[in-house]
Design a protein around this motif. Sequence first.
Motif, PDB file in Angstrom:
ATOM      1  N   LEU A 241       0.741  -1.201  -0.044  1.00  0.00           N
ATOM      2  CA  LEU A 241       0.114   0.124  -0.084  1.00  0.00           C
ATOM      3  C   LEU A 241       1.028   1.139  -0.037  1.00  0.00           C
ATOM      4  O   LEU A 241       0.534   2.300  -0.637  1.00  0.00           O
ATOM      5  CB  LEU A 241      -0.780   0.091   1.196  1.00  0.00           C
ATOM      6  N   LEU A 247       3.536   5.717  -5.848  1.00  0.00           N
ATOM      7  CA  LEU A 247       2.945   5.509  -7.192  1.00  0.00           C
ATOM      8  C   LEU A 247       2.225   6.657  -7.440  1.00  0.00           C
ATOM      9  O   LEU A 247       2.344   7.300  -8.679  1.00  0.00           O
ATOM     10  CB  LEU A 247       2.706   3.846  -7.794  1.00  0.00           C
ATOM     11  N   ILE A 251       2.482   9.675 -10.378  1.00  0.00           N
ATOM     12  CA  ILE A 251       1.539   9.768 -11.461  1.00  0.00           C
ATOM     13  C   ILE A 251       0.635  10.882 -11.470  1.00  0.00           C
ATOM     14  O   ILE A 251       0.662  11.830 -12.395  1.00  0.00           O
ATOM     15  CB  ILE A 251       0.305   8.484 -11.755  1.00  0.00           C
ATOM     16  N   LEU A 286     -12.355   4.023   4.960  1.00  0.00           N
ATOM     17  CA  LEU A 286     -12.865   4.431   3.607  1.00  0.00           C
ATOM     18  C   LEU A 286     -11.682   5.040   2.664  1.00  0.00           C
ATOM     19  O   LEU A 286     -12.056   4.730   1.400  1.00  0.00           O
ATOM     20  CB  LEU A 286     -13.985   5.458   3.910  1.00  0.00           C
ATOM     21  N   TRP A 288      -8.998   3.849   1.579  1.00  0.00           N
ATOM     22  CA  TRP A 288      -8.654   2.758   0.891  1.00  0.00           C
ATOM     23  C   TRP A 288      -9.757   2.108  -0.303  1.00  0.00           C
ATOM     24  O   TRP A 288      -9.635   1.236  -0.958  1.00  0.00           O
ATOM     25  CB  TRP A 288      -7.758   1.773   1.470  1.00  0.00           C
ATOM     26  N   VAL A 289     -10.967   2.628  -0.152  1.00  0.00           N
ATOM     27  CA  VAL A 289     -11.864   2.336  -1.095  1.00  0.00           C
ATOM     28  C   VAL A 289     -11.807   3.412  -2.132  1.00  0.00           C
ATOM     29  O   VAL A 289     -12.075   2.870  -3.366  1.00  0.00           O
ATOM     30  CB  VAL A 289     -13.491   2.451  -0.402  1.00  0.00           C
ATOM     31  N   PRO A 292      -8.360   3.546  -4.514  1.00  0.00           N
ATOM     32  CA  PRO A 292      -7.982   2.717  -5.754  1.00  0.00           C
ATOM     33  C   PRO A 292      -8.961   3.136  -6.948  1.00  0.00           C
ATOM     34  O   PRO A 292      -8.521   3.345  -7.864  1.00  0.00           O
ATOM     35  CB  PRO A 292      -8.538   1.443  -5.419  1.00  0.00           C
ATOM     36  N   LEU A 293     -10.169   3.738  -6.658  1.00  0.00           N
ATOM     37  CA  LEU A 293     -11.121   4.433  -7.588  1.00  0.00           C
ATOM     38  C   LEU A 293     -10.241   5.575  -8.392  1.00  0.00           C
ATOM     39  O   LEU A 293     -10.257   5.454  -9.350  1.00  0.00           O
ATOM     40  CB  LEU A 293     -12.320   4.890  -6.998  1.00  0.00           C
ATOM     41  N   LEU A 295      -7.050   6.035  -8.752  1.00  0.00           N
ATOM     42  CA  LEU A 295      -6.026   5.529  -9.462  1.00  0.00           C
ATOM     43  C   LEU A 295      -6.693   5.026 -10.629  1.00  0.00           C
ATOM     44  O   LEU A 295      -5.955   5.144 -11.897  1.00  0.00           O
ATOM     45  CB  LEU A 295      -5.264   4.163  -8.712  1.00  0.00           C
ATOM     46  N   ILE A 296      -7.836   4.347 -10.658  1.00  0.00           N
ATOM     47  CA  ILE A 296      -8.581   3.745 -11.963  1.00  0.00           C
ATOM     48  C   ILE A 296      -8.793   5.072 -12.983  1.00  0.00           C
ATOM     49  O   ILE A 296      -8.417   5.145 -13.972  1.00  0.00           O
ATOM     50  CB  ILE A 296      -9.477   2.933 -11.599  1.00  0.00           C
ATOM     51  N   MET A 299      -5.768   6.238 -14.534  1.00  0.00           N
ATOM     52  CA  MET A 299      -5.505   5.454 -15.732  1.00  0.00           C
ATOM     53  C   MET A 299      -6.465   5.676 -16.872  1.00  0.00           C
ATOM     54  O   MET A 299      -5.623   5.521 -18.161  1.00  0.00           O
ATOM     55  CB  MET A 299      -5.387   4.093 -15.288  1.00  0.00           C
ATOM     56  N   MET A 300      -7.440   5.860 -16.723  1.00  0.00           N
ATOM     57  CA  MET A 300      -8.430   5.934 -17.740  1.00  0.00           C
ATOM     58  C   MET A 300      -8.154   7.355 -18.546  1.00  0.00           C
ATOM     59  O   MET A 300      -8.268   7.690 -19.639  1.00  0.00           O
ATOM     60  CB  MET A 300      -9.927   5.968 -17.201  1.00  0.00           C
ATOM     61  N   PRO A 303      -3.079   9.004 -17.514  1.00  0.00           N
ATOM     62  CA  PRO A 303      -2.201   7.998 -17.263  1.00  0.00           C
ATOM     63  C   PRO A 303      -0.750   8.460 -17.165  1.00  0.00           C
ATOM     64  O   PRO A 303       0.150   7.911 -16.267  1.00  0.00           O
ATOM     65  CB  PRO A 303      -2.340   6.858 -18.438  1.00  0.00           C
TER      66      PRO A 303
END
Lengths: 311, 296, 255
Positions: A241, A247, A251, A286, A288-289, A292-293, A295-296, A299-300, A303
């Motif tokens: 984590l 990371l 980014i 919360l 860490w909920v 990740p979203l 992060l995604i 990327m979309m 990136p």
Amino acid sequence: MKFFWEARKVILLAVLIYLVLKAVFGFQLLSQYIEQITLFSFIVILTSLGLNVIYGYTGQFSLGHAAFYGIGAYVSAYLSKSLGVDGILGFMPVLFLSGVGAGLVGYLIGIPILRLRDDFLAIATLGFGTLVRVILDNSDRFSEVLGGSRGFVGIPRITNLELAFFVTVFLILVTRNIIFSRFGLFWRCVKNDELASQGIGINTSRMKLMAFSYGCFLAGIGGALYAHLYTFLHPSNFDILKSIDFLIIVIVGGMGSIVGTIYAGLIWVGFIEGLRIVLPAEMLDLRWVFIPLFLIALMMWRPYGLIRKGG
Amino acid sequence: METISYLLQQCVNGLQLGAVYALIALGYTMVYGVLRLINFAHGDIFMLGAFIAYYLISKFDIPIYLVFAITMVCTAAAGYIIEKVAYKPLRNAPRISLLITAVGVSLFLEYFLSLKFLFTANYIGFPRPFEVQVYDLSLFTVTNIQLIIFAVTAVSLVLLFLLIYKTKYGKAMRAVSYDQEVAALMGINIDATISLTFIVGAALAGVGGILYSIAYPQINVFMGIMPGIKSFIAAVLGGIGIIHGAVLGGLVIGMSEVFVSGFLSSTFRDGVIFIILFLVLLLKPSGIFGKRIEKV
Amino acid sequence: MKALAIEGLEKGFGGVRAVDGISFSVEEGETVGIIGPNGAGKTTVFNLITGFYRPDRGKILFYDKNIAHLPPHKLPRLGIARTFQNLRLFGKLTVFENVLSAVLVRGGYNLLSAVFRSTDYFVTESKAEEKARKLIEFFNLTGKEDQAAENLPYGEQRRLELARALALEPKLLLVDEPGAGMNPIEIQGLVQTMNEVKRRFSLTIVIIEHQMGLVMNISDKIVVMDFGEKIAEGTPEQVKKDKKVIEAYLGEEPL
Ligand SMILES: Nc1ncnc2c1ncn2[C@@H]1O[C@H](COP(=O)(O)OP(=O)(O)O)[C@@H](O)[C@H]1O
Ligand SMILES: [Mg+2]
């Protein structure tokens, strides 16, 4: 030797910032806690900059950066405890050695794994990170001081504003000078196209190793400063984590942007620690909920970078 | 005599663990084949399978084969949705973006499902659907759990191989793995084939999740991380993208893990698996069954 | 003096004998064209010379030194530079950086000089920048220095790759299908550029090319390959009349 002359503007700015911080903290305008996380944000910037060298500039994806941060932290804590170091002067060699130690481990592990690309490198670095975690969890078997899964306690508190700030500024300048030299250029060549780099005579394995061990060196310094700021280490501070944290900063700041990493590091630490103040403890999980979203989503849509465009 | 029987016993136990790893590794290897993606979320599908089975067994009184069937349908649906929502939009993005997304999906599933009103972060006892029975075969013993694991794994593998090598869907999957562009030119529906790959892989992971929980009846939202990584290593060991490689790799990893625990110490179990990974990557990155390819 | 001598070179991939016992030599200062149908093994010969592949058998002599087993990055230092069939520029780097990187590979300051900004650093950098600018000018790319290489039109990318290769100051230049994907007008320009390159730099050149107009025009000697073997060798005039060559090209573009 025009190190200082070339960087005069940055140094001037840094001194100004330092004076402001010194005044603010000196007159206790802000709480001890804010002071602590300010120092912590410098450490995070330094460590993230290491990952930016590895991933952002040279294109070598690593999911194990926190392991090198951890190695620096544990090595420094072990050294300063066993040598009885308690002042900044005595700490400087320890700090340097911790960075070198992390860099050396990075070098040795890099020899086999940097031949791998992208996702295989990701798995190998993740594997290395897990391995380090297993070793740290069982470290009390090697030496009682290390504390194993109970954590490493009683580290002297040495990291102060001057140390954290000026070490970070100095290493940012050093990094900048490497980036804007033939070595930084070769790193970017390697990232763009390894075969073409070999085609023009760049020793790509050497350049990758150099970037990787230098990035790990920065992480090691960051870890050493961290250990002597919080005075307590636990293996869980250095797991995947944490690597994801670094990371995200790289980014968000922009791959291959030093300034971006600085902003992103400040914002990220401010944001996470801010949540700690605002949210009640049980809500804190919360984050860490949502991370990740986030992060995604990055990327979309972006990136290579949010603050700076990166590439 | 005693050492031999101990050795055999460890082999049986290793096969039990290895069979589960093989089931998970298949999903990794198939998805890698069609997308060149390490689907980090695959280990979490395995975890999801365990939790779905847990609810089915503890809340409803239904026969075990239905537990398997419903779980497989649910995990397959999860795999399908993950691909469509998270991976498909990145079909033309750099591979690292896809990989980071997969890491994100994995973390999201773990931390979202660990919320208090969902599965929580605690360990939960998994209700075994039957009593454990031990059969003494003089040299070693076998439990009914192990027999069930072997049987279910064997049946799943046979069905999978039939699907892949005897149906047109399997042919499409192999074609896409081999060369996506050519497959598209041949008129194969790439999107549908990728979806199918995720569905099949996730269903197998669901089965793996149930079998694993029956054997080691403590479940937790983070339970998929280590078996996931180890199964991926198994897939690499066998040669990523190669179906029978994943099976062999799974068995080898399961065996090694049990042997290290049995003869050395269980603390170094995970360490040894990663050392195997480093050795494979060093000596033969293409794995046991993989072919070496040259660049340029 | 022979700049390059290939003796009994072999390379197979699985069942394919990509290069099957080929020999030829290139005199210093000469321009040699390699032609042959697709899949004849031409690019593989380049990849063998430049160390990207290891030969199964045979020798590659560069000024009498066997270079057959050197890693790719060692060859530019000896004086061999190449371009790639499908263009390998550093796409996200600028035009200037693409050329500069090659200039700086050849020599320069060490890490400490870079970190502490020694005189050596400044001197080397400014010399290198000047040289890069000259090359960019020679290849008619002035004004585009700060553009990302990937944003250049195709023809200019080809020129940039040549500029980058020449920045290495090679004695031997290997060019792989520089005319691929170009229209006849662009080919004309390329012929001109290649002739200028020959005039300006004292170079030995081996060029792989499909566009007969180009290769016949600039080569002193032609080597014809088919199925990994050399089927003919000679001046452009001799090769054009060769029976085997005409056979190999049957159905392809007329010579
Ligand atoms: N890396 C490789 N792996 C497998 N086969 C290859 C590889 N490189 C070239 N080949 C094969 O070798 C033969 C010669 O290829 P190449 O040298 O590219 O031909 P040319 O440049 O003359 O068109 C072809 O059949 C090609 O498929
Ligand atoms: Mg070719």
